[in-house]
Design a protein around this motif. Structure first.
Motif, PDB file in Angstrom:
ATOM      1  N   LYS A 160     -53.315  35.874  43.666  1.00 13.83           N
ATOM      2  CA  LYS A 160     -54.845  35.663  44.603  1.00 13.83           C
ATOM      3  C   LYS A 160     -55.653  37.174  43.637  1.00 13.83           C
ATOM      4  O   LYS A 160     -56.439  37.504  44.269  1.00 13.83           O
ATOM      5  CB  LYS A 160     -54.535  36.674  46.193  1.00 13.83           C
ATOM      6  N   ARG A 161     -55.076  37.924  43.056  1.00 13.09           N
ATOM      7  CA  ARG A 161     -55.911  39.222  42.697  1.00 13.09           C
ATOM      8  C   ARG A 161     -57.105  38.476  41.435  1.00 13.09           C
ATOM      9  O   ARG A 161     -57.742  39.201  41.645  1.00 13.09           O
ATOM     10  CB  ARG A 161     -54.947  40.479  42.266  1.00 13.09           C
ATOM     11  N   LYS A 196     -51.360  27.651  36.976  1.00 10.63           N
ATOM     12  CA  LYS A 196     -52.520  27.452  37.731  1.00 10.63           C
ATOM     13  C   LYS A 196     -52.122  26.135  37.116  1.00 10.63           C
ATOM     14  O   LYS A 196     -53.154  25.726  37.353  1.00 10.63           O
ATOM     15  CB  LYS A 196     -53.992  27.929  36.910  1.00 10.63           C
ATOM     16  N   SER A 197     -52.297  25.599  35.343  1.00 10.44           N
ATOM     17  CA  SER A 197     -51.910  24.415  34.975  1.00 10.44           C
ATOM     18  C   SER A 197     -50.950  23.717  35.601  1.00 10.44           C
ATOM     19  O   SER A 197     -51.345  22.279  35.622  1.00 10.44           O
ATOM     20  CB  SER A 197     -52.047  24.742  33.709  1.00 10.44           C
ATOM     21  N   GLU A 249     -53.684  27.963  48.683  1.00 11.28           N
ATOM     22  CA  GLU A 249     -55.067  27.446  48.552  1.00 11.28           C
ATOM     23  C   GLU A 249     -55.339  26.436  47.606  1.00 11.28           C
ATOM     24  O   GLU A 249     -56.076  25.489  47.299  1.00 11.28           O
ATOM     25  CB  GLU A 249     -55.765  29.081  48.911  1.00 11.28           C
ATOM     26  N   PHE A 250     -55.015  27.222  46.150  1.00 12.03           N
ATOM     27  CA  PHE A 250     -55.445  26.617  44.669  1.00 12.03           C
ATOM     28  C   PHE A 250     -54.561  25.195  44.668  1.00 12.03           C
ATOM     29  O   PHE A 250     -56.140  24.765  44.461  1.00 12.03           O
ATOM     30  CB  PHE A 250     -54.763  27.484  43.941  1.00 12.03           C
ATOM     31  N   ARG A 251     -53.852  25.128  45.377  1.00  6.51           N
ATOM     32  CA  ARG A 251     -53.197  24.204  45.340  1.00  6.51           C
ATOM     33  C   ARG A 251     -53.768  23.252  46.035  1.00  6.51           C
ATOM     34  O   ARG A 251     -54.163  21.944  45.281  1.00  6.51           O
ATOM     35  CB  ARG A 251     -51.691  24.176  45.723  1.00  6.51           C
ATOM     36  N   SER A 285     -41.757  22.650  44.361  1.00  5.50           N
ATOM     37  CA  SER A 285     -42.865  24.032  44.998  1.00  5.50           C
ATOM     38  C   SER A 285     -43.413  24.929  44.698  1.00  5.50           C
ATOM     39  O   SER A 285     -43.303  25.051  43.447  1.00  5.50           O
ATOM     40  CB  SER A 285     -41.778  24.289  45.620  1.00  5.50           C
ATOM     41  N   ILE A 286     -44.232  25.337  45.202  1.00  3.64           N
ATOM     42  CA  ILE A 286     -45.196  26.101  44.140  1.00  3.64           C
ATOM     43  C   ILE A 286     -44.271  27.837  43.428  1.00  3.64           C
ATOM     44  O   ILE A 286     -44.598  27.972  42.671  1.00  3.64           O
ATOM     45  CB  ILE A 286     -46.339  27.564  45.420  1.00  3.64           C
ATOM     46  N   LEU A 287     -43.396  28.380  44.396  1.00  2.00           N
ATOM     47  CA  LEU A 287     -42.086  29.467  44.077  1.00  2.00           C
ATOM     48  C   LEU A 287     -41.334  28.752  42.784  1.00  2.00           C
ATOM     49  O   LEU A 287     -41.529  29.375  41.770  1.00  2.00           O
ATOM     50  CB  LEU A 287     -41.469  29.743  45.481  1.00  2.00           C
TER      51      LEU A 287
END
Length: 367
Positions: free
Chosen positions: A355-356, A322-323, A364-366, A334-336
């Motif tokens: 997601k949990r 997240k940070s 979606e968060f990005r 990339s997110i991965l």
């Protein structure tokens, strides 16, 4: 499909020869027997019995169902237990199938010495076996396989539970394979039971209706053979815990407030040393860093936070992701890539955990 299964069995045997991992030998034997059991139906489908009225093939097609259950169980044990060795003691599990094979041989020897045996398809003892004994043996075979499947499923769930208690990444790929392996053989068992009940108590099944079980069995063989060959099951062998339940007998029961200071110190240690970035971080490694024994650390996390070690470490990783996703300096990655740099070792695990915890997908968060 059976022919493809036989090729896969040979490949598994060859992999055992090159790597000396008993898992491949056990799985190859299971695939081979499952393929072999299709031959009885296939022979009938070819009209062999009608064409060769004095064939003795029924004497040679001996069901080895009593070997299937132990093979399933020992394959699972060989994958999840580092100390597993296939010794003479384990051969006891195969005594029932050996006794059945000897019984079938004795039936052939008796019938072959009777007058007129050469002119008939089934001798006196074989016909008696068909009429009176096969139904009883089918029930015994079913109960036998059911018990071994139950033992195997219990072993799998115990192992999975223990894994998330001790490891921050749980080798989801290998676990999914073992889960699917057990579920597929359980499906075949339940489907066969449904066929037996229908044919025995509701209405007689036509051979075209019985064909579906044979078809499903061969599909299972192809999947099991391929996945068993290509899945790097050796990764599970690298896990450094003995497969025993952790016993908190000597630990005192504490509430959240009593653990508060210890948990804060633990959290500070994990964050300051960025221990969560290590994808192979284990409970024992963290306990060593925190100068605690593993049982104490496990009790502290479980009782103090109401979560297991796996969830505890993954929360730090999610916060790290997240940070970085919120930092413009990481926009080019990339997110991965960010997830892997943050300690996750699996895209599927990362997406599920993220997601949990956050209620959003990483993309979606990005946004």
């Amino acid at each position: 499909l059976v022919f493809q299964g036989l090729i896969l069995a040979l490949l598994l045997f060859n992999k055992y020869r090159s790597r000396r991992n008993i898992s491949y030998l056990i799985l190859g034997s299971l695939v081979l027997i499952t393929c072999y059991h299709r031959t009885t139906y296939t022979t009938g489908f070819m009209a062999w019995y009608d064409t060769y009225r004095n064939t003795k093939i029924n004497y040679y097609l001996i069901a080895l169902v009593l070997a299937v259950g132990p093979l399933i169980y020992f394959y699972l044990k060989s994958c999840v237990q580092n100390e597993f060795r296939f010794n003479r003691k384990k051969l006891i599990h195969f005594i029932p199938v050996l006794l059945y094979v000897l019984f079938r041989i004795s039936v052939f020897l008796y019938d072959s010495n009777q007058a007129g045996f050469e002119e008939t398809q089934n001798g006196v003892l074989q016909i008696w076996s068909f009429e009176y004994l096969d139904a009883i043996l089918s029930i015994l075979f079913t109960v036998h396989l059911m018990l071994y499947l139950a033992f195997s499923l219990q072993l799998y769930y115990r192992f999975r539970k223990r894994l998330v208690e001790e490891y921050s990444n749980t080798y989801q790929y290998e676990l999914r394979w073992l889960r699917n392996f057990l579920y597929l053989y359980t499906f075949l068992f339940l489907y066969n039971c449904a066929e037996m009940i229908t044919d025995g108590f509701i209405f007689d099944l036509h051979w075209t209706q019985e064909w579906w079980y044979q078809f499903f069995s061969t599909l299972v063989v192809i999947y099991v053979g391929l996945m068993g060959f290509f899945t790097p099951i050796e990764n599970l062998k690298k896990l450094d815990f003995t497969f025993q339940e952790m016993s908190p007998k000597n630990s005192q029961s504490k509430n959240v407030h009593e653990y508060k200071e210890s948990l804060q110190n633990l959290s500070d240690l994990v964050i300051s040393d960025k221990l969560y970035l290590d994808p192979s971080l284990s409970l024992r490694q963290l306990a060593k860093k925190a100068r605690l024994n593993p049982t104490q650390l496990s009790n502290m996390i479980n009782s103090g936070l109401g979560k297991n070690f796996n969830d505890y470490i993954n929360e730090f990783r999610v916060n790290e992701v997240k940070s970085r996703l919120s930092d413009d300096n990481y926009d080019h990655l990339s997110i991965l890539s960010i997830a892997l740099d943050s300690g996750f070792n699996s895209k599927a695990t990362f997406n599920r955990v993220f997601k949990r915890i956050t209620g959003q997908s990483p993309s979606e968060f990005r946004k």
